[in-house]
Scaffold this motif. Structure first.
Motif, short mmCIF file in Angstrom:
data_model
loop_
_atom_site.label_atom_id
_atom_site.label_comp_id
_atom_site.label_asym_id
_atom_site.label_seq_id
_atom_site.Cartn_x
_atom_site.Cartn_y
_atom_site.Cartn_z
N ALA A 173 -7.77 7.78 4.11
CA ALA A 173 -7.57 7.35 2.72
C ALA A 173 -6.48 6.29 2.62
O ALA A 173 -6.60 5.34 1.83
N ALA A 174 -5.43 6.43 3.41
CA ALA A 174 -4.36 5.43 3.38
C ALA A 174 -4.86 4.09 3.92
O ALA A 174 -4.59 3.03 3.33
N PHE A 175 -5.60 4.12 5.02
CA PHE A 175 -6.17 2.88 5.57
C PHE A 175 -7.12 2.23 4.57
O PHE A 175 -6.99 1.04 4.24
N GLY A 176 -8.09 3.00 4.09
CA GLY A 176 -9.07 2.45 3.16
C GLY A 176 -8.45 2.03 1.84
O GLY A 176 -8.83 1.00 1.27
N GLY A 177 -7.50 2.83 1.34
CA GLY A 177 -6.86 2.49 0.07
C GLY A 177 -6.12 1.17 0.13
O GLY A 177 -6.24 0.34 -0.78
N MET A 178 -5.37 0.93 1.20
CA MET A 178 -4.63 -0.31 1.32
C MET A 178 -5.57 -1.50 1.56
O MET A 178 -5.35 -2.60 1.05
N PHE A 179 -6.61 -1.28 2.34
CA PHE A 179 -7.58 -2.36 2.59
C PHE A 179 -8.25 -2.77 1.28
O PHE A 179 -8.35 -3.98 0.96
N LEU A 180 -8.72 -1.80 0.50
CA LEU A 180 -9.37 -2.11 -0.76
C LEU A 180 -8.40 -2.68 -1.79
O LEU A 180 -8.76 -3.55 -2.59
N LEU A 181 -7.17 -2.19 -1.79
CA LEU A 181 -6.17 -2.72 -2.71
C LEU A 181 -5.92 -4.20 -2.45
O LEU A 181 -5.79 -5.01 -3.39
N MET A 182 -5.86 -4.60 -1.19
CA MET A 182 -5.67 -6.00 -0.85
C MET A 182 -6.87 -6.84 -1.29
O MET A 182 -6.71 -7.99 -1.74
N ALA B 6 5.89 3.70 -2.15
CA ALA B 6 5.91 4.68 -3.23
C ALA B 6 5.03 5.88 -2.89
O ALA B 6 5.41 7.03 -3.16
N VAL B 7 3.88 5.63 -2.28
CA VAL B 7 3.00 6.73 -1.88
C VAL B 7 3.67 7.61 -0.83
O VAL B 7 3.65 8.85 -0.92
N VAL B 8 4.31 6.99 0.16
CA VAL B 8 4.98 7.74 1.22
C VAL B 8 6.12 8.58 0.66
O VAL B 8 6.29 9.76 1.01
N ILE C 63 -13.48 -1.83 -7.02
CA ILE C 63 -12.75 -1.71 -5.75
C ILE C 63 -11.31 -1.30 -6.00
O ILE C 63 -10.76 -0.43 -5.31
N GLY C 64 -10.68 -1.95 -6.98
CA GLY C 64 -9.30 -1.57 -7.30
C GLY C 64 -9.18 -0.13 -7.73
O GLY C 64 -8.25 0.59 -7.32
N ALA C 65 -10.14 0.33 -8.54
CA ALA C 65 -10.12 1.74 -8.97
C ALA C 65 -10.32 2.67 -7.78
O ALA C 65 -9.65 3.71 -7.67
N LEU C 66 -11.22 2.30 -6.87
CA LEU C 66 -11.45 3.13 -5.68
C LEU C 66 -10.20 3.17 -4.80
O LEU C 66 -9.89 4.23 -4.21
N ALA C 67 -9.50 2.05 -4.69
CA ALA C 67 -8.26 2.04 -3.91
C ALA C 67 -7.25 3.03 -4.49
O ALA C 67 -6.61 3.79 -3.74
N VAL C 68 -7.11 3.02 -5.81
CA VAL C 68 -6.19 3.96 -6.46
C VAL C 68 -6.63 5.41 -6.23
O VAL C 68 -5.82 6.29 -5.93
N ILE D 194 -5.00 11.30 -1.27
CA ILE D 194 -4.22 11.76 -0.12
C ILE D 194 -3.60 13.13 -0.42
O ILE D 194 -3.52 14.00 0.46
N LYS D 195 -3.21 13.32 -1.68
CA LYS D 195 -2.59 14.59 -2.06
C LYS D 195 -3.51 15.45 -2.92
O LYS D 195 -3.58 16.67 -2.74
N TYR D 196 -4.22 14.82 -3.85
CA TYR D 196 -5.05 15.57 -4.80
C TYR D 196 -6.53 15.36 -4.48
O TYR D 196 -6.94 14.28 -4.06
N GLN D 197 -7.32 16.38 -4.71
CA GLN D 197 -8.75 16.32 -4.49
C GLN D 197 -9.42 15.64 -5.69
O GLN D 197 -9.31 16.11 -6.82
N VAL D 198 -10.09 14.54 -5.45
CA VAL D 198 -10.81 13.82 -6.50
C VAL D 198 -12.30 13.94 -6.20
O VAL D 198 -12.75 13.47 -5.15
N PRO D 199 -13.08 14.54 -7.10
CA PRO D 199 -14.53 14.67 -6.84
C PRO D 199 -15.18 13.31 -6.63
O PRO D 199 -14.85 12.34 -7.32
N GLU D 200 -16.12 13.27 -5.70
CA GLU D 200 -16.78 12.00 -5.40
C GLU D 200 -17.56 11.48 -6.59
O GLU D 200 -17.67 10.26 -6.78
#
Length: 427
Positions: free
Chosen positions: A125-134, A181-183, A330-335, A341-347
């Motif tokens: 999630a951290a890898f994908g989140g940062m990639f999509l955020l960029m 901030a996430v870390v 994409i931005g929403a998916l990154a968030v 990473i911490k909370y379960q978000v239903p797909e």
């Protein structure tokens, strides 16, 4: 066009479903069908996002996206990639990872394959989140002919134009602040922050590497095309003057091929970031990795066919805000990935957010097209009226026919139009 694009996906899906019914019976057939439907319904925004990249690629690479790309998506991203992730995060060998995947009841250090895969979720999630955020931030600062959410896009694009680095360095700095901030937020709960930080930096670096190299190759290809055109013109002039034709460079196609290859890699990384949550969530439906691979693979084939269909139909050019909606998705998916990473978000929540952005962007595009069409009709009507007015202004008055000799004076006066005050001429 429709059957030519989707026909192979329909045929392959029929074969896969028939094989599922043969190997796993009616229950396995139902599981595969459910997974395929879920993948298609929740991944429509992925097709629009992929189409924004695919339309920059030549026809050869678009076909490769549908052939080799599908094999990578089905067997690579949805079968082999999870095995590699489990092996790397759980520090187990490939043989043990495969044995865990093949036997749902087998455990290693008290965890089965699905649980090991879930344990690897923070890093992915951290890898994908940062990639999509960029990807999202890079789109916001890129110059565009149209602006959808003007209050967000216009100020950022003006800032990028004034920046020496075209806004790239501030975007990287902002992304790093988000990761920090996430870390810091995760450290309070004892989640492995080191793994998350390394994965997040890797995602950021992967984007910069692929995007930077692709842009460089595209720029090189454009320069090569210009030089080739100039050399061709020089050769034609030399041939006309009796001189020897100048030798042109033949590297333009090779450079374009490397740029297209990097875009292809870029698409596959995008698919990996989109699909991993689906792979993890699929274990709630089935524990059989081959059923999961087949079901999600059928969905991936239809989504890729839809991507190509959108490109060939020119849908993104006709509905100009779709690209904007896709990048906001994409931005929403990154968030969502970073929160996940911490909370379960239903797909289903993730999928619906993307669909909502796409739907609103489509609606905005339709309104824009109608407004442009109405303005074009009004402009055409105004130009027609102006032309008619000019024609009437420059047309001379119709002359009065001369009376034949011998015509009485009173008859001539009756034939001549009266003065503005109503009195006849000659009165």
């Amino acid at each position: 066009m429709f059957f030519r694009t989707f026909g192979w996906a329909v045929g392959a899906s029929a074969v896969a479903l028939a094989a599922s019914a043969t190997l796993w019976g009616p229950t396995g057939f139902g599981v595969v069908l459910i997974l395929a439907i879920l993948e298609i319904s929740l991944s429509f925004d992925n097709a629009v996002v992929n189409a924004t990249v695919l339309r920059r690629m030549p026809a050869f690479w678009q076909k490769l996206f549908l052939t080799l790309g599908v094999l990578i998506a089905v067997f690579g991203m949805r079968l082999v990639f999870p095995l590699l992730v489990v092996g790397a995060t759980a520090q187990i060998g490939p043989k043990t990872a495969i044995e865990l995947a093949l036997d749902p009841h087998r455990t290693y250090h008290g965890l089965d394959y699905a649980q090991h895969l879930q344990a690897a979720h923070p890093a992915i999630a951290a890898f994908g989140g940062m990639f999509l955020l960029m990807i999202f931030l890079n789109f916001l600062i890129s110059e565009s002919e149209y602006a959808w959410l003007k209050w967000i896009e216009n100020p950022l694009q003006r800032f990028a134009l004034r920046s020496r680095s075209d806004g790239r360095l501030p975007v990287v700095f902002f992304a790093l602040l988000v990761l920090v901030a996430v870390v810091v937020f995760l450290r309070q709960d004892g989640i492995g922050t080191g793994t998350v930080a390394i994965a997040g930096i890797s995602g950021l670096a992967a984007f910069l590497l692929v995007e930077g190299a692709s842009n460089w190759f595209e720029s090189s290809a454009e320069r090569q095309d210009e030089e080739t055109a100039e050399a061709k013109e020089g050769a034609e002039e030399g041939a006309e003057g009796g001189g020897r034709p100048a030798a042109g460079s033949g590297r333009g196609t090779a450079v374009a091929g490397r740029a297209a290859f990097l875009l292809f890699v870029y698409l596959e990384v995008l698919d990996a970031t989109f699909s991993f949550d689906g792979v993890v969530g699929a274990f709630a439906v089935s524990q059989e990795i081959f059923q999961i691979a087949v079901g999600l693979g059928i969905g991936a084939m239809f989504i890729r066919s839809l991507t190509v269909y959108l490109v060939r139909q020119g849908t993104l050019d006709e509905y100009v805000y779709l690209e904007h909606g896709a990048h906001y998705a994409i931005g929403a998916l990154a968030v969502v990935l970073l929160i996940g990473i911490k909370y379960q978000v239903p797909e289903i929540v993730t999928g619906l957010i993307g669909v909502c952005f796409i739907a609103v962007a489509l609606w905005s595009s339709v309104r824009l097209n109608r407004r442009d069409a109405r303005a074009a009709r009004e402009r055409e009507w105004s130009e027609t009226r102006s032309a008619e007015a000019e024609t009437e202004a420059v047309s001379p008055a119709e002359p009065v026919d001369a009376a034949p000799p011998g015509t009485p004076r009173d008859v001539i006066q009756d034939a001549v139009p009266a003065r503005p005050d109503g009195t006849p001429h000659g009165a």
